[in-house]
Design a protein around this motif. Sequence first.
Motif, PDB file in Angstrom:
ATOM      1  N   SER A  42       2.854  -4.917   4.374  1.00 18.49           N
ATOM      2  CA  SER A  42       2.567  -4.560   5.761  1.00 18.49           C
ATOM      3  C   SER A  42       2.899  -5.704   6.708  1.00 18.49           C
ATOM      4  O   SER A  42       3.493  -5.501   7.782  1.00 18.49           O
ATOM      5  CB  SER A  42       1.097  -4.165   5.905  1.00 18.49           C
TER       6      SER A  42
ATOM      7  N   GLU B 269      -0.269  -4.324  -0.678  1.00 23.00           N
ATOM      8  CA  GLU B 269      -0.278  -3.561   0.573  1.00 23.00           C
ATOM      9  C   GLU B 269      -0.259  -4.479   1.782  1.00 23.00           C
ATOM     10  O   GLU B 269       0.484  -4.255   2.744  1.00 23.00           O
ATOM     11  CB  GLU B 269      -1.507  -2.655   0.647  1.00 23.00           C
ATOM     12  N   GLN B 270      -1.076  -5.531   1.755  1.00 27.11           N
ATOM     13  CA  GLN B 270      -1.160  -6.443   2.887  1.00 27.11           C
ATOM     14  C   GLN B 270       0.126  -7.262   3.056  1.00 27.11           C
ATOM     15  O   GLN B 270       0.596  -7.469   4.175  1.00 27.11           O
ATOM     16  CB  GLN B 270      -2.356  -7.383   2.734  1.00 27.11           C
TER      17      GLN B 270
ATOM     18  N   TYR C 130       2.674   2.528  -2.200  1.00 26.84           N
ATOM     19  CA  TYR C 130       2.812   1.524  -1.152  1.00 26.84           C
ATOM     20  C   TYR C 130       3.761   2.048  -0.077  1.00 26.84           C
ATOM     21  O   TYR C 130       4.976   2.132  -0.278  1.00 26.84           O
ATOM     22  CB  TYR C 130       3.339   0.200  -1.716  1.00 26.84           C
TER      23      TYR C 130
END
Length: 301
Positions: A104, A100-101, A134
Motif C-alpha cells: 500500500s 499489505e502495508q 493483496y
Amino acid sequence: MYQNPYEELDWEKSHWLRGNFHTHCGARPGDNCGKLPLDDVAACYKDCGYDFLAITNHDALTILPKAEPHLPLLLEGYEYSFDGHMLCIGSKSLSKDAHEQAASLCCQEGGVVIACHPHWKREDYWTAEKILSYGDITGMEVYNGVISRLSGRGLASDTWDEVLSSGRLIWGLANDDFHRWYDLARCWNMVFSAPNQCAIIEAVKKGRFYASTGLYLTELKITEGQMLSLSAVHHNGFEEEMRYEFIGSGSRILSVKYGTSASLLLDFEEPYVRVCITAQNGAKLWTQPVYRSEFFERNQL
C-alpha cells in the motif's frame, strides 16, 4: 468486446524501452546482496542494449548515482524480502511492515508492486490465492531468470492464469533477478514509454509492455471484426516461423498457429486471451492478455 492494452500504440516509432525490474548489486551504501558494484552492473546492461534498470536490493533502498549517458536509466525500488518477496518499484520509503502495508505504501508513493518468483524453492511460494489476497499487487514474474540455477521453476504462467481466471487483471513480467555476472540479460521487458521513471511505471500499470527471453513483438492488434493478429521477430530482427499459442482461462490452449505471424478470431466468450510465442531456438515472448473488462469488473465486486 475485448480490451487491448496495446491499443493505439505506434509500432513503427521507437518508444519501446528494454529493461529489467529485478536487479541486485553491491559496493554502495545500503546495498546488501549483489557481488558487483552498481556502476559495473549498469554498464554491462547498457552494453546488452537495456534502456532502464530497477535496483531492487533486499530490504534496502539503494543510493542511485546521477544520470549518465553511458548507463541505463536507473529506477528506485527495493525487494521486500519477507516470505513472499515483492518488488516495490518507484518506492521512496522502505517498509518492513506486513505485506499489505508495504504494498500500500509503495502504491501511495506512485510505485508499482510485483510478486517475485512464484515457484522459488516450492510450488506454493506465491499461490494465486495469496496474490489475490493483496489488492495492491499489479504484476507478477511470469518468468524469473535466476531460478533455473537455484531451486524451483522460473516459469509461472500457471499461477498467472489462475489469478486471471479468478477475475483479477494482473500483468506478467520477465526479470533476470540479477545477483552474479552469469545472471545477465537472460530475459527482459519491453515497455512502451517515455524514458523516465514515472512514465515507465504508468505504462506498467496499464499493461503497455510484454515479457521476453529473446523475441521482439512487432505488432498486436484487434480489428473491428474481432480478429486478434500479432507478429514477432528475434531480438536481432531475424524473421522465422514460430509457434503462437493462444491461451485462455484455466491455461486452456485455444489455438496453436505456426508462421511469421498469426491471427485468431475472437468469436467466443473467453474472459481473456494471451499469447505465448516460441521460436525454434526456444526463445519465448509473453504478451499481456486482451480481456473482457466486464468479466474482471464483475469479479472485483
